[in-house]
Design an enzyme around this catalytic site. Structure first.
Site, PDB file in Angstrom:
ATOM      1  N   SER A 165      78.773  42.768  63.720  1.00  0.00           N
ATOM      2  CA  SER A 165      79.784  43.807  63.537  1.00  0.00           C
ATOM      3  C   SER A 165      80.286  43.781  62.105  1.00  0.00           C
ATOM      4  O   SER A 165      80.830  42.779  61.653  1.00  0.00           O
ATOM      5  CB  SER A 165      80.949  43.581  64.489  1.00  0.00           C
ATOM      6  OG  SER A 165      82.027  44.407  64.102  1.00  0.00           O
ATOM      7  N   HIS A 182      76.252  46.760  64.168  1.00  0.00           N
ATOM      8  CA  HIS A 182      77.326  47.297  65.011  1.00  0.00           C
ATOM      9  C   HIS A 182      78.438  47.846  64.116  1.00  0.00           C
ATOM     10  O   HIS A 182      78.982  47.128  63.274  1.00  0.00           O
ATOM     11  CB  HIS A 182      77.853  46.185  65.920  1.00  0.00           C
ATOM     12  CG  HIS A 182      78.839  46.642  66.945  1.00  0.00           C
ATOM     13  ND1 HIS A 182      78.479  47.244  68.124  1.00  0.00           N
ATOM     14  CD2 HIS A 182      80.192  46.575  66.965  1.00  0.00           C
ATOM     15  CE1 HIS A 182      79.562  47.522  68.838  1.00  0.00           C
ATOM     16  NE2 HIS A 182      80.623  47.122  68.151  1.00  0.00           N
ATOM     17  N   ASP A 202      82.072  49.608  64.067  1.00  0.00           N
ATOM     18  CA  ASP A 202      83.275  49.847  64.860  1.00  0.00           C
ATOM     19  C   ASP A 202      84.123  50.945  64.237  1.00  0.00           C
ATOM     20  O   ASP A 202      84.674  50.768  63.151  1.00  0.00           O
ATOM     21  CB  ASP A 202      84.110  48.556  64.937  1.00  0.00           C
ATOM     22  CG  ASP A 202      83.482  47.528  65.854  1.00  0.00           C
ATOM     23  OD1 ASP A 202      83.198  47.867  67.013  1.00  0.00           O
ATOM     24  OD2 ASP A 202      83.274  46.377  65.401  1.00  0.00           O
ATOM     25  N   MET A 254      83.406  45.266  77.122  1.00  0.00           N
ATOM     26  CA  MET A 254      84.259  44.584  76.139  1.00  0.00           C
ATOM     27  C   MET A 254      84.708  43.230  76.687  1.00  0.00           C
ATOM     28  O   MET A 254      85.167  43.129  77.827  1.00  0.00           O
ATOM     29  CB  MET A 254      85.508  45.418  75.824  1.00  0.00           C
ATOM     30  CG  MET A 254      85.263  46.721  75.084  1.00  0.00           C
ATOM     31  SD  MET A 254      84.357  46.556  73.535  1.00  0.00           S
ATOM     32  CE  MET A 254      85.459  45.496  72.574  1.00  0.00           C
ATOM     33  N   GLY A 287      90.011  46.741  69.177  1.00  0.00           N
ATOM     34  CA  GLY A 287      90.979  46.993  68.108  1.00  0.00           C
ATOM     35  C   GLY A 287      90.882  46.013  66.956  1.00  0.00           C
ATOM     36  O   GLY A 287      91.101  46.379  65.811  1.00  0.00           O
ATOM     37  N   PHE A 288      90.543  44.764  67.280  1.00  0.00           N
ATOM     38  CA  PHE A 288      90.546  43.737  66.234  1.00  0.00           C
ATOM     39  C   PHE A 288      89.414  42.736  66.436  1.00  0.00           C
ATOM     40  O   PHE A 288      89.046  42.432  67.575  1.00  0.00           O
ATOM     41  CB  PHE A 288      91.889  42.983  66.233  1.00  0.00           C
ATOM     42  CG  PHE A 288      93.055  43.899  66.005  1.00  0.00           C
ATOM     43  CD1 PHE A 288      93.454  44.224  64.711  1.00  0.00           C
ATOM     44  CD2 PHE A 288      93.725  44.473  67.077  1.00  0.00           C
ATOM     45  CE1 PHE A 288      94.515  45.104  64.494  1.00  0.00           C
ATOM     46  CE2 PHE A 288      94.786  45.352  66.869  1.00  0.00           C
ATOM     47  CZ  PHE A 288      95.180  45.673  65.578  1.00  0.00           C
ATOM     48  N   GLY A 289      88.907  42.220  65.328  1.00  0.00           N
ATOM     49  CA  GLY A 289      87.935  41.142  65.391  1.00  0.00           C
ATOM     50  C   GLY A 289      88.662  39.811  65.535  1.00  0.00           C
ATOM     51  O   GLY A 289      89.893  39.753  65.455  1.00  0.00           O
ATOM     52  N   ASP A 326      80.836  42.636  73.697  1.00  0.00           N
ATOM     53  CA  ASP A 326      81.460  42.746  72.382  1.00  0.00           C
ATOM     54  C   ASP A 326      82.825  42.073  72.405  1.00  0.00           C
ATOM     55  O   ASP A 326      83.713  42.483  73.157  1.00  0.00           O
ATOM     56  CB  ASP A 326      81.589  44.247  72.050  1.00  0.00           C
ATOM     57  CG  ASP A 326      82.189  44.517  70.684  1.00  0.00           C
ATOM     58  OD1 ASP A 326      82.419  43.572  69.925  1.00  0.00           O
ATOM     59  OD2 ASP A 326      82.414  45.715  70.396  1.00  0.00           O
ATOM     60  N   GLY A 328      84.492  38.101  70.669  1.00  0.00           N
ATOM     61  CA  GLY A 328      84.569  36.657  70.857  1.00  0.00           C
ATOM     62  C   GLY A 328      83.232  35.976  71.085  1.00  0.00           C
ATOM     63  O   GLY A 328      83.183  34.859  71.618  1.00  0.00           O
TER      64      GLY A 328
HETATM   65  C1  DX5 Z   1      86.691  44.912  68.509  1.00  0.00           C
HETATM   66  C2  DX5 Z   1      85.339  45.366  68.034  1.00  0.00           C
HETATM   67  C3  DX5 Z   1      84.366  44.278  67.896  1.00  0.00           C
HETATM   68  C4  DX5 Z   1      84.718  43.225  66.874  1.00  0.00           C
HETATM   69  C5  DX5 Z   1      84.164  41.922  67.343  1.00  0.00           C
HETATM   70  O1  DX5 Z   1      87.454  46.030  68.800  1.00  0.00           O
HETATM   71  O2  DX5 Z   1      84.800  46.315  68.953  1.00  0.00           O
HETATM   72  O3  DX5 Z   1      83.055  44.798  67.627  1.00  0.00           O
HETATM   73  O4  DX5 Z   1      84.226  43.493  65.600  1.00  0.00           O
HETATM   74  O5  DX5 Z   1      84.616  40.910  66.522  1.00  0.00           O
HETATM   75  P1  DX5 Z   1      84.461  39.368  66.899  1.00  0.00           P
HETATM   76  O6  DX5 Z   1      83.008  39.103  67.085  1.00  0.00           O
HETATM   77  O7  DX5 Z   1      85.057  38.693  65.720  1.00  0.00           O
HETATM   78  O8  DX5 Z   1      85.238  39.154  68.182  1.00  0.00           O
HETATM   79 ZN    ZN Z   2      82.655  46.923  68.729  1.00  0.00          ZN
END
Ligand code: DX5
Ligand code: ZN
Length: 214
Positions: free
Chosen positions: A7, A30, A32, A136, A141-143, A174, A176
């Site tokens: 991502s 990927h 986002d 999911m 929303g966040f990585g 997707d 963690g």
């Molecule tokens: C979250 C995104 C993910 C995110 C995953 O909303 O859809 O694709 O980038 O990040 P990681 O792998 O750090 O959890």
């Molecule tokens: Zn994603």
């Protein structure tokens, strides 16, 4: 074999081309897309997808975290997306079906996404028309969030439906995903793993991609 989809949310946007080249040996890139409405964050949009398309031959897996995606799926396809996934929570059933139809009419692959709180059943009306289902394993929303292992029954359920119906549909997870959680998701039936932080924070990125593939 497992497919890995790094991502770019975890990439350095000021050095995006460099960071895309760093993951060249992965299967999908990927992307986002967040609108600040469907999720409480804003990431990137159509012009960025267009620019990415110009610098890589990788298949672009575009995850639309936007409200009423039916308004924009065509534009993302034309910008260069290869796979477009839309959230079932983001629009009416009719419009989600319309999204899949529009993406297919442009010769691209289409799929639906389920947020953690959305039951597997919500994917059923779309399953026969999907090239991919994305489950999911964090709140979108966040990585950098922790993997929700309690989503594995959902992954197993969707995998069972795909097998029972003999569908040509990929099952992606997707959120963690890292060396510890990738085998858990794979054992539950996922065949495409998205990984942001685990890939981009690694000292040896190609090595990490191989590690995740198992
Ligand atoms: C979250 C995104 C993910 C995110 C995953 O909303 O859809 O694709 O980038 O990040 P990681 O792998 O750090 O959890
Ligand atoms: Zn994603």
């Amino acid at each position: 074999m497992l497919k890995i989809a790094p991502s770019i949310l975890a990439a350095d946007f000021a050095n995006l081309e460099r960071d895309i080249r760093r993951v060249a040996e992965a299967d999908y890139l990927h992307v986002d897309v967040m609108d600040g409405l469907f999720v409480p964050n804003i990431s990137l949009g159509i012009p960025v997808v267009q620019s990415i398309r110009a610098v890589t031959g990788m298949a672009l897996d575009v995850h639309l975290m936007i409200d009423r995606p039916v308004r924009y799926v065509e534009a993302f396809c034309r910008a260069g997306a290869d796979i477009v996934t839309v959230h079932v929570e983001a629009d009416s059933r009719e419009n989600t079906l319309r999204c899949l139809e529009l993406v297919h009419s442009l010769g691209k692959r289409a799929g639906v996404v389920l947020k953690p709180g959305t039951p597997a059943q919500e994917a059923l009306p779309f399953l026969a028309r999907c090239d991919m289902v994305l489950v999911m394993t964090v709140e979108p929303g966040f990585g950098g969030q922790s993997f929700m292992e309690d989503m594995m029954p959902k992954v197993r359920q969707v995998r069972a439906w795909i097998e029972e119906r003999g569908l040509d549909c990929e099952l992606e997870v997707d959120g963690g995903i890292g060396p510890d959680t990738a085998p858990i998701a794979a054992a539950a039936g996922a065949n495409v793993l998205v990984a942001g932080s685990a890939v981009y924070r690694a000292a040896d990125i190609p090595g990490r991609i191989r590690e995740l593939r198992g």
